[in-house]
Design a protein around this motif. Structure first.
Motif: not given
Length: 112
Positions: A53-54, A59-61, A64-65, A87-89
């Protein structure tokens, strides 16, 4: 979550998990994405991807997009990549502002 009996590779689902506790413990938690193939008898793991999770939170924002996660066989990583899962997380804390995932522009290179 588990999605059964479908050949659709696009799920477009949104999951929210509430966590109560110190951030240091949360950031060490592992996110695991698994892709399974259903057979008449049992299921077969195609591949899995793990990250903590860290890593996402740094990451920016805090997200991960449009990232391609490489799927590997956790029992035999020497076999290499079995496929990819796009994926987007996002990892958002209380009070954090959220921003919508960026959609790739036309002709943009995919990041794998």
């Amino acid at each position: 979550t588990v999605k059964e009996a479908t050949n659709s590779p696009f799920y477009n689902e949104y999951f929210v998990f509430d966590y109560i506790g110190p951030a240091e413990i949360l950031f060490d938690r592992i996110i695991k994405l698994s892709v399974l193939h259903s057979k008449l008898i049992g299921t077969t793991l195609i591949g899995a991807f793990k990250l903590d999770v860290g890593t996402v939170h740094n990451e920016p924002g805090h997200q991960f997009c449009n990232k391609w996660a490489p799927l590997t066989d956790p029992s035999d990583i020497k076999t290499g990549v079995k496929g990819y899962l796009k994926c987007d997380i996002s990892v958002i804390g209380k009070g954090d502002s959220t921003r919508p995932p960026q959609t790739p522009s036309e002709g943009a290179e995919e990041e794998i």
